[in-house]
Design a protein around this motif. Structure first.
Motif: not given
Ligand SMILES: *Cc1c(COP(=O)(O)O)cnc(C)c1O
Length: 463
Positions: A96, A152-153, A179, A183, A225, A227, A257-259, A291, A293, A393-394
């Protein structure tokens, strides 16, 4: 064949030889034994496949050199620096975000010395690690309180566990995202002990669908999101303001959850639709997670921001301790967040943002320099071509950035062979293969990395 196999020496016999005794000055006996075993196993396989017709001279220097090379390889670090020429800025497989120099300095300092990680210097009493970034996050997102965890998870899991365990979480059928394989939002909700109540359809979900599903057992209205995918065509998603109003009315929590979570609008750079955290908070979200990063450009971590009472309950939840952020990431995060404050220009200091903000002429100039260097060392088919880079990064799957790439070939070497050899260099170079050609997108490169690419091609050409 059986004859050759029988002539293979025993490891012990080789160990007592003079050449191996020389290696024992640098390497432990068990390392040398391991290397000899591996080399003998390779010879055995060669004999069995018929590829090997004669044994090497086990007392000769060529054999000792092979053992020595194996020992060297074992001592090299497994995690190495490499050149990301994929054009994917936040590449999860490649670690990342790169960090800003200020963040690197902060990691160095926090690793070298003891710190006030959990000590309040004013009172000398135990403090909280969260205070070092909470105010900054609140300032940059407009939220009341904030908390940082491992990623973020973990942020999503903790938020749901602390607010909705044993109760219902309402989520849109169009947003149940997966993801990176492990996840999956429905699984995370299940792990948190909450019960998922899906509403709407894959392409259309309205606030009314959430409203119809809310009951006394509902704790959270969740938005997430999407993502890494996009639903196109006839679509509808509820407005944040409407979910926020519904949450207030029904005394539930509106969580998002904005990702990626960006702190600054990236629309001027051609990246639209990525919600800015402060806008989401202003729209009435009670809690958001994102997240550290991805587009924020900091270390791996998960940021939770929102209402003070909810953040307080998260901080005192037992899971919070299990997913807490470590001191090195915390140091890097604080330094990165400070770069978002005036008079700093985050687009100059934070590598992810700098990669996004590069101009066409910057990119074209770098591609020209790389092409010239590769032509000078005698490569074939070197050319500069238009390319498409991705944020990665999604984040923002459909949103692309125009870029330039350099293609190059080695005489008589297929592009995938070339790519594999470049991955094997001491500083590996990772590119893309398109239309049977090896491509290096320059959007993810810095000028300082161009000599590594040149060196890698020189090493591969000499093989
Ligand atoms: C990337 C992402 C996550 C996970 O984030 P990490 O930091 O990799 O754990 C969770 N939710 C969304 C919507 C994401 O885009």
């Amino acid at each position: 064949m059986t004859n050759l196999l029988r002539q293979l020496p025993q490891v012990d016999m080789l160990l007592s030889g003079a050449l191996m005794a020389g290696l024992a000055e640098t390497y432990s006996r068990s390392e040398v034994t391991e290397a000899l075993r591996a080399e003998l196993a390779a010879l055995r396989a060669g004999i069995q496949s018929g590829a090997l017709q004669a044994l090497p001279d086990f007392a000769g220097t060529a054999f000792a050199d092979r053992i020595s090379a194996r020992l060297d390889a074992r001592r090299r670090p497994n995690l190495v620096s490499l050149v990301n020429a994929t054009g994917i800025i936040v590449h999860t497989n490649l670690g990342r975000s790169r960090l800003a120099p200020e963040a690197l300095a902060a990691i160095e300092a926090a690793g070298r010395s003891h710190t006030n990680l959990e000590m309040d210097l004013a009172t000398g009493k135990r403090g909280s690690r969260h205070v070092h970034v909470e105010e900054l996050i609140c300032e940059l997102t407009g939220s009341e309180a904030a908390l940082v965890v491992n990623n973020c998870a973990a942020a999503v899991l903790l938020s749901l566990m602390a607010t909705a365990q044993g109760r219902k979480v309402i989520a849109s059928r169009g947003e149940l995202i997966e993801i990176g394989g492990s996840f999956r939002l429905p699984d995370i909700i299940a792990q948190s002990g909450a019960v998922l109540k899906e509403v709407g359809a894959t392409n259309k979900t309205r606030a009314a669908d959430y409203a119809a599903a809310v009951d006394d057992d509902t704790a959270v209205l969740l938005k997430s999101h999407t993502s890494n995918y996009q639903i196109v065509g006839f679509t509808a998603a509820p407005k944040r303001e409407d979910l926020a109003a519904l949450a207030r009315e029904t005394r539930t929590i509106f969580m998002e959850d904005l990702g990626s979570g960006v702190l600054i609008d990236l629309a001027p750079y051609g990246l639209k639709d990525e919600p800015v955290v402060s806008d989401v908070i202003r729209s009435g979200a009670d809690l958001v997670m994102f997240s550290g990063d991805k587009l924020l450009g900091g270390p791996q971590c998960g940021i939770i921001a929102g209402r003070g009472d909810i953040v307080r309950s998260l901080k005192s939840h037992p899971l919070c301790r299990a997913v807490r952020i470590d001191k090195l990431s915390l140091a890097a995060l604080e330094a990165t967040l400070r770069l978002y404050r005036a008079p700093n220009d985050p687009f100059r200091r934070i590598p992810v943002l700098r990669a996004i903000a590069q101009t066409t002429s910057d990119l074209q100039a770098r591609a020209g320099r790389l092409a010239a260097a590769l032509t000078a060392i005698g490569l074939e088919d070197v050319s500069v071509v238009p390319s498409t880079a991705y944020v990665g990064g999604g984040s923002l799957p459909q949103q692309t950035l125009e870029s330039f790439a350099v293609t190059a070939a080695l005489p008589g070497t297929a592009p995938d062979t070339l790519a594999a050899r470049l991955r094997g260099c001491s500083v590996p170079v990772i590119g893309r293969i398109r239309d049977e050609r090896f491509f290096m997108d320059v959007r993810t490169l810095t000028d300082e990395e161009l000599p590594h690419i040149e060196a890698a091609f020189q090493a591969v050409a000499a093989q």
